[in-house]
Design a protein around this motif. Structure first.
Motif, PDB file in Angstrom:
ATOM      1  N   ASP A 184       0.876  -1.235  -0.042  1.00 14.04           N
ATOM      2  CA  ASP A 184      -0.023   0.009   0.079  1.00 14.04           C
ATOM      3  C   ASP A 184       0.970   1.259   0.015  1.00 14.04           C
ATOM      4  OD1 ASP A 184       0.981  -0.740   2.600  1.00 14.04           O
ATOM      5  OD2 ASP A 184      -0.571   0.549   3.594  1.00 14.04           O
ATOM      6  N   PHE A 185       2.331   1.067  -0.096  1.00 14.83           N
ATOM      7  CA  PHE A 185       3.072   2.360  -0.127  1.00 14.83           C
ATOM      8  C   PHE A 185       4.119   1.948  -1.127  1.00 14.83           C
ATOM      9  CE2 PHE A 185       7.074   4.380   1.774  1.00 14.83           C
ATOM     10  CZ  PHE A 185       6.574   5.619   1.241  1.00 14.83           C
ATOM     11  N   LEU A 186       3.637   2.304  -2.325  1.00 15.93           N
ATOM     12  CA  LEU A 186       4.166   1.905  -3.657  1.00 15.93           C
ATOM     13  C   LEU A 186       4.411   0.385  -3.740  1.00 15.93           C
ATOM     14  CD1 LEU A 186       7.073   4.801  -3.852  1.00 15.93           C
ATOM     15  CD2 LEU A 186       4.572   4.702  -5.036  1.00 15.93           C
ATOM     16  N   TYR A 187       5.491   0.062  -3.627  1.00 17.02           N
ATOM     17  CA  TYR A 187       5.716  -1.459  -3.525  1.00 17.02           C
ATOM     18  C   TYR A 187       5.804  -2.246  -2.342  1.00 17.02           C
ATOM     19  CZ  TYR A 187       6.960   0.096  -8.220  1.00 17.02           C
ATOM     20  OH  TYR A 187       6.959   0.650  -9.714  1.00 17.02           O
ATOM     21  N   VAL A 188       5.829  -1.501  -1.474  1.00 17.84           N
ATOM     22  CA  VAL A 188       5.884  -2.277   0.139  1.00 17.84           C
ATOM     23  C   VAL A 188       4.618  -1.709   0.960  1.00 17.84           C
ATOM     24  CG1 VAL A 188       8.474  -2.082  -0.141  1.00 17.84           C
ATOM     25  CG2 VAL A 188       7.299  -0.293   0.939  1.00 17.84           C
ATOM     26  N   ARG A 189       4.997  -2.360   2.162  1.00 11.66           N
ATOM     27  CA  ARG A 189       3.837  -2.098   3.135  1.00 11.66           C
ATOM     28  C   ARG A 189       4.025  -0.870   3.930  1.00 11.66           C
ATOM     29  NH1 ARG A 189       1.047  -6.480   5.568  1.00 11.66           N
ATOM     30  NH2 ARG A 189       0.482  -7.827   3.987  1.00 11.66           N
ATOM     31  N   SER A 190       3.194  -0.025   4.253  1.00 18.26           N
ATOM     32  CA  SER A 190       3.187   1.450   4.696  1.00 18.26           C
ATOM     33  C   SER A 190       4.057   1.362   6.133  1.00 18.26           C
ATOM     34  CB  SER A 190       1.843   2.238   4.475  1.00 18.26           C
ATOM     35  OG  SER A 190       1.204   1.417   5.601  1.00 18.26           O
ATOM     36  N   TRP A 191       3.928   0.204   6.615  1.00 14.31           N
ATOM     37  CA  TRP A 191       4.380   0.212   8.171  1.00 14.31           C
ATOM     38  C   TRP A 191       6.075  -0.109   8.073  1.00 14.31           C
ATOM     39  CZ3 TRP A 191       6.444  -4.675   8.119  1.00 14.31           C
ATOM     40  CH2 TRP A 191       5.579  -5.527   7.499  1.00 14.31           C
ATOM     41  N   LEU A 192       6.672  -0.279   6.882  1.00 18.75           N
ATOM     42  CA  LEU A 192       7.930  -0.849   6.977  1.00 18.75           C
ATOM     43  C   LEU A 192       9.024   0.137   7.690  1.00 18.75           C
ATOM     44  CD1 LEU A 192       9.625  -3.575   5.937  1.00 18.75           C
ATOM     45  CD2 LEU A 192      10.004  -2.098   3.774  1.00 18.75           C
ATOM     46  N   PRO A 193       8.934   1.456   6.891  1.00 12.56           N
ATOM     47  CA  PRO A 193       9.643   2.302   7.662  1.00 12.56           C
ATOM     48  C   PRO A 193       9.699   2.447   9.208  1.00 12.56           C
ATOM     49  CG  PRO A 193       8.429   3.435   5.853  1.00 12.56           C
ATOM     50  CD  PRO A 193       7.860   2.186   6.203  1.00 12.56           C
ATOM     51  N   CYS A 194       8.627   2.295   9.749  1.00 14.71           N
ATOM     52  CA  CYS A 194       8.657   1.985  11.157  1.00 14.71           C
ATOM     53  C   CYS A 194       9.511   0.895  11.820  1.00 14.71           C
ATOM     54  CB  CYS A 194       7.330   2.024  11.731  1.00 14.71           C
ATOM     55  SG  CYS A 194       5.996   3.126  11.101  1.00 14.71           S
ATOM     56  N   ILE A 195       9.382  -0.050  11.011  1.00 17.12           N
ATOM     57  CA  ILE A 195      10.503  -1.254  11.654  1.00 17.12           C
ATOM     58  C   ILE A 195      11.883  -1.021  11.225  1.00 17.12           C
ATOM     59  CG2 ILE A 195      10.802  -3.660  11.028  1.00 17.12           C
ATOM     60  CD1 ILE A 195       7.925  -3.475  12.276  1.00 17.12           C
ATOM     61  N   PHE A 196      11.942  -0.369  10.071  1.00 16.32           N
ATOM     62  CA  PHE A 196      13.593   0.091   9.944  1.00 16.32           C
ATOM     63  C   PHE A 196      13.758   1.053  11.207  1.00 16.32           C
ATOM     64  CE2 PHE A 196      12.977  -1.065   5.202  1.00 16.32           C
ATOM     65  CZ  PHE A 196      13.550  -2.199   5.534  1.00 16.32           C
ATOM     66  N   PHE A 197      13.248   2.084  11.531  1.00 15.01           N
ATOM     67  CA  PHE A 197      13.422   2.944  12.375  1.00 15.01           C
ATOM     68  C   PHE A 197      13.682   2.330  13.949  1.00 15.01           C
ATOM     69  CE2 PHE A 197      12.123   5.739  15.798  1.00 15.01           C
ATOM     70  CZ  PHE A 197      12.843   7.135  15.799  1.00 15.01           C
ATOM     71  N   ALA A 198      13.013   1.438  14.354  1.00 12.71           N
ATOM     72  CA  ALA A 198      12.920   0.751  15.479  1.00 12.71           C
ATOM     73  C   ALA A 198      14.317  -0.195  15.284  1.00 12.71           C
ATOM     74  CB  ALA A 198      11.781  -0.206  15.918  1.00 12.71           C
TER      75      ALA A 198
END
Length: 225
Positions: A184-198
């Motif tokens: 739902d965020f181009l080609y990935v999930r919209s929550w993925l940046p949150c995982i990378f941040f954590a």
């Protein structure tokens, strides 16, 4: 000494500067290896959770481990973990802002546990839509930073890591290396940046704690000498 006798040459001792540089280089390598191994282990465990819930899908021909993970994922995550873990204390040193908030191993282990929990929630918890899940994980990730870090440099590096990692992931998915279900965020999930941040905050805390341990060891050796 009796006149006429020559003094036998003894083993040359390194000066204090050379000795200090050598020990720091060795300690830097050791910290890098430890961070790499931690990153590999976390990648295997966390990627297994994602695959079991069919969040990420790899082509059958690249499935090459007992954890059903592509072979290149753990080394890449390990390398990124080593870079992040070494970068955090380096940035602290250059900014002249040593991180002193909750500097003990028990706090680091709790941070790792919370990070694993956030990643587990992204794969296990069912929400009505991805926006709700993304907002929840964003709140949890910022809460992790506030609980275990609270430094401006840590937050800035976490945001930068999340941006770069998400961009790289978008490119990998775009080129068909693997894919996400229901992107739902181009080609990935919209929550993925949150995982990378954590993940950046977590590896930064581990790196800072290892650097603190190294400083204590060097200080003890200097005191003994």
């Amino acid at each position: 000494m009796v006149e006429g006798e020559t003094e036998l040459p003894g083993p040359k001792k390194c000066g204090p500067y050379i000795s200090s540089v050598t020990s720091r280089s060795v300690n830097l390598m050791i910290r890098g290896v430890v961070l790499f191994l931690i990153g590999v282990f976390l990648a295997l465990v966390l990627n297994l959770l994602q695959i079991q819930r069919n969040v990420t899908l790899f082509p059958p021909d690249v499935i090459a481990s007992i954890f059903s993970s592509a072979w290149w994922v753990p080394p890449c995550c390990g390398t990124a973990s080593a870079v992040i873990g070494l970068l955090y204390p380096c940035i602290d040193r250059h900014l002249g802002e040593p991180h002193k908030f909750k500097r003990e191993w028990s706090s680091v282990m709790r941070c790792v546990a919370v990070f694993v929990g956030i990643n587990h929630a992204s794969a296990k918890v069912d929400f009505d839509n991805n926006i709700q899940l993304s907002l929840t994980l964003a709140a949890l990730s910022i809460g992790l930073w506030w609980t275990f870090d609270r430094s401006r440099s840590g937050f800035g590096l976490g945001v930068g890591i999340a941006f770069l990692a998400t961009l790289v992931t978008q490119l990998l998915v775009y080129n068909g290396v693997y894919q996400y279900t229901s992107p739902d965020f181009l080609y990935v999930r919209s929550w993925l940046p949150c995982i990378f941040f954590a993940g950046g905050i977590t590896m930064g805390n581990i790196g800072r704690q290892l650097a603190l341990y190294e400083c204590k060891v060097i200080a003890e050796k200097s005191h003994q000498e």
